[in-house]
Design a protein around this motif. Structure first.
Motif, PDB file in Angstrom:
ATOM      1  N   UNK A 226     -16.852 -52.169 -13.099  1.00  0.00           N
ATOM      2  CA  UNK A 226     -17.872 -51.922 -14.123  1.00  0.00           C
ATOM      3  C   UNK A 226     -17.566 -50.515 -14.613  1.00  0.00           C
ATOM      4  N   UNK A 227     -17.238 -49.737 -13.751  1.00  0.00           N
ATOM      5  CA  UNK A 227     -17.133 -48.160 -14.219  1.00  0.00           C
ATOM      6  C   UNK A 227     -15.960 -48.015 -15.131  1.00  0.00           C
ATOM      7  N   UNK A 228     -14.734 -48.984 -14.502  1.00  0.00           N
ATOM      8  CA  UNK A 228     -13.481 -48.834 -15.341  1.00  0.00           C
ATOM      9  C   UNK A 228     -13.579 -49.342 -16.801  1.00  0.00           C
ATOM     10  N   UNK A 229     -14.666 -50.314 -16.874  1.00  0.00           N
ATOM     11  CA  UNK A 229     -14.608 -51.126 -18.079  1.00  0.00           C
ATOM     12  C   UNK A 229     -15.660 -50.672 -19.141  1.00  0.00           C
ATOM     13  N   UNK A 230     -16.338 -49.499 -18.381  1.00  0.00           N
ATOM     14  CA  UNK A 230     -17.212 -49.000 -19.189  1.00  0.00           C
ATOM     15  C   UNK A 230     -16.769 -47.855 -20.540  1.00  0.00           C
ATOM     16  N   UNK A 231     -17.805 -47.251 -21.085  1.00  0.00           N
ATOM     17  CA  UNK A 231     -17.276 -46.492 -22.304  1.00  0.00           C
ATOM     18  C   UNK A 231     -17.166 -45.136 -21.690  1.00  0.00           C
ATOM     19  N   UNK A 232     -17.569 -44.797 -20.273  1.00  0.00           N
ATOM     20  CA  UNK A 232     -17.104 -43.525 -19.619  1.00  0.00           C
ATOM     21  C   UNK A 232     -15.643 -43.642 -19.368  1.00  0.00           C
ATOM     22  N   UNK A 233     -15.102 -42.394 -19.605  1.00  0.00           N
ATOM     23  CA  UNK A 233     -13.733 -42.373 -19.194  1.00  0.00           C
ATOM     24  C   UNK A 233     -13.737 -41.616 -17.934  1.00  0.00           C
ATOM     25  N   UNK A 234     -12.495 -41.464 -17.293  1.00  0.00           N
ATOM     26  CA  UNK A 234     -12.399 -41.112 -15.921  1.00  0.00           C
ATOM     27  C   UNK A 234     -12.957 -39.531 -15.757  1.00  0.00           C
ATOM     28  N   UNK A 235     -12.853 -38.887 -16.960  1.00  0.00           N
ATOM     29  CA  UNK A 235     -13.404 -37.452 -16.907  1.00  0.00           C
ATOM     30  C   UNK A 235     -14.605 -37.381 -17.001  1.00  0.00           C
ATOM     31  N   UNK A 236     -15.630 -38.322 -17.459  1.00  0.00           N
ATOM     32  CA  UNK A 236     -17.003 -38.335 -17.716  1.00  0.00           C
ATOM     33  C   UNK A 236     -17.634 -38.513 -16.467  1.00  0.00           C
ATOM     34  N   UNK A 237     -17.088 -38.854 -15.371  1.00  0.00           N
ATOM     35  CA  UNK A 237     -18.060 -39.251 -14.233  1.00  0.00           C
ATOM     36  C   UNK A 237     -17.346 -38.562 -12.929  1.00  0.00           C
ATOM     37  N   UNK A 238     -18.148 -38.543 -11.689  1.00  0.00           N
ATOM     38  CA  UNK A 238     -17.423 -37.920 -10.544  1.00  0.00           C
ATOM     39  C   UNK A 238     -18.220 -38.959  -9.408  1.00  0.00           C
ATOM     40  N   UNK A 239     -17.419 -39.596  -8.526  1.00  0.00           N
ATOM     41  CA  UNK A 239     -17.963 -40.659  -7.567  1.00  0.00           C
ATOM     42  C   UNK A 239     -18.061 -39.645  -6.374  1.00  0.00           C
ATOM     43  N   UNK A 240     -19.459 -39.234  -6.250  1.00  0.00           N
ATOM     44  CA  UNK A 240     -19.614 -38.082  -4.863  1.00  0.00           C
ATOM     45  C   UNK A 240     -19.360 -38.863  -3.686  1.00  0.00           C
ATOM     46  N   UNK A 241     -19.693 -40.200  -3.583  1.00  0.00           N
ATOM     47  CA  UNK A 241     -19.597 -40.819  -2.311  1.00  0.00           C
ATOM     48  C   UNK A 241     -19.572 -42.436  -2.616  1.00  0.00           C
ATOM     49  N   UNK A 242     -18.605 -43.027  -1.773  1.00  0.00           N
ATOM     50  CA  UNK A 242     -18.811 -44.474  -2.030  1.00  0.00           C
ATOM     51  C   UNK A 242     -18.273 -44.912  -0.477  1.00  0.00           C
ATOM     52  N   UNK A 243     -19.521 -45.604   0.138  1.00  0.00           N
ATOM     53  CA  UNK A 243     -19.338 -45.897   1.522  1.00  0.00           C
ATOM     54  C   UNK A 243     -18.198 -47.004   1.701  1.00  0.00           C
ATOM     55  N   UNK A 244     -18.371 -48.004   0.683  1.00  0.00           N
ATOM     56  CA  UNK A 244     -17.365 -49.169   0.638  1.00  0.00           C
ATOM     57  C   UNK A 244     -15.740 -48.716   0.488  1.00  0.00           C
ATOM     58  N   UNK A 245     -15.609 -47.752  -0.475  1.00  0.00           N
ATOM     59  CA  UNK A 245     -14.215 -47.461  -0.510  1.00  0.00           C
ATOM     60  C   UNK A 245     -13.965 -46.406   0.933  1.00  0.00           C
ATOM     61  N   UNK A 246     -14.605 -45.965   1.531  1.00  0.00           N
ATOM     62  CA  UNK A 246     -14.585 -45.133   2.747  1.00  0.00           C
ATOM     63  C   UNK A 246     -14.256 -46.033   4.082  1.00  0.00           C
TER      64      UNK A 246
END
Length: 198
Positions: free
Chosen positions: A167-187
């Motif tokens: 959803x983030x990838x397809x959103x209007x936010x570019x990768x520079x617009x946000x930071x994922x502080x943590x992601x338990x699923x990815x970990x």
């Protein structure tokens, strides 16, 4: 919160004003629609609100009560009665998108006075402004908005994480617009990959 799958920080920058609305109205419903997500919390940033500044002299002259004006807006913005959904053994209230779309709709609402009909704007100024944020979120000193994605007790955090990143990838936010502080699923996915490689 420790009970969330993901915490996304979005620096406010110059886009601060419309950013909260974008996150609340566009991204939050998408994250909430992911299977296994129980709650999405957006924190920080100002919220747009409509401010009515009444003119006391004109109100007195027209014999108008501020509560009556509030009632008129509510009625113009409301949905006719009968907005309960009857199900087996329980009634659910339905919430609709409201009817007033622009400030001019409020300004032009007809108000009955002793001398006839006047427009709402005769008695009150109608402006849009930002309500100061209830909470401030900072990352390295920079003001941010934060989006917390909380799973249901049986939610699959690997799948939630994958879908939310999509959803983030397809959103209007570019990768520079946000930071994922943590992601338990990815970990967790990382740990599983390491075990498989080992």
């Amino acid at each position: 919160g420790n009970d969330s799958v993901m915490n996304i920080a979005v620096p406010a920058g110059e886009k601060g004003q419309g950013l909260r609305g974008y996150l609340e109205n566009n991204l939050k419903p998408l994250f909430e629609s992911v299977e296994g997500v129980a709650q999405v919390v957006v924190a920080g940033g100002g919220v747009d609100e409509i401010l009515l500044q009444f003119n006391p002299d004109r109100m007195a002259a027209g014999n108008i009560n501020p509560l009556a004006l509030g009632q008129i807006i509510q009625e113009a913005n409301g949905i006719p009665q009968g907005t309960w959904l009857q199900g087996r053994g329980k009634n659910t209230p339905l919430v609709f998108r409201t009817q007033i779309k622009e400030l001019d709709h409020i300004r032009q609402l007809p108000i009955q006075t002793g001398k006839g009909v006047a427009q709402f704007q005769h008695f009150a100024q109608v402006v849009r402004r930002q309500r100061p944020p209830e909470e401030i979120v900072r990352l390295n000193g920079e003001e941010c908005l934060s989006v917390l994605i909380k799973p249901s007790y049986d939610g699959n955090i690997l799948e939630i994480s994958r879908r939310c990143r999509q959803i983030l990838d397809e959103s209007h936010l570019s990768e520079d617009d946000y930071r994922i502080l943590y992601d338990r699923g990815n970990d967790l996915a990382q740990i599983i990959r390491n075990i498989v490689i080992a």
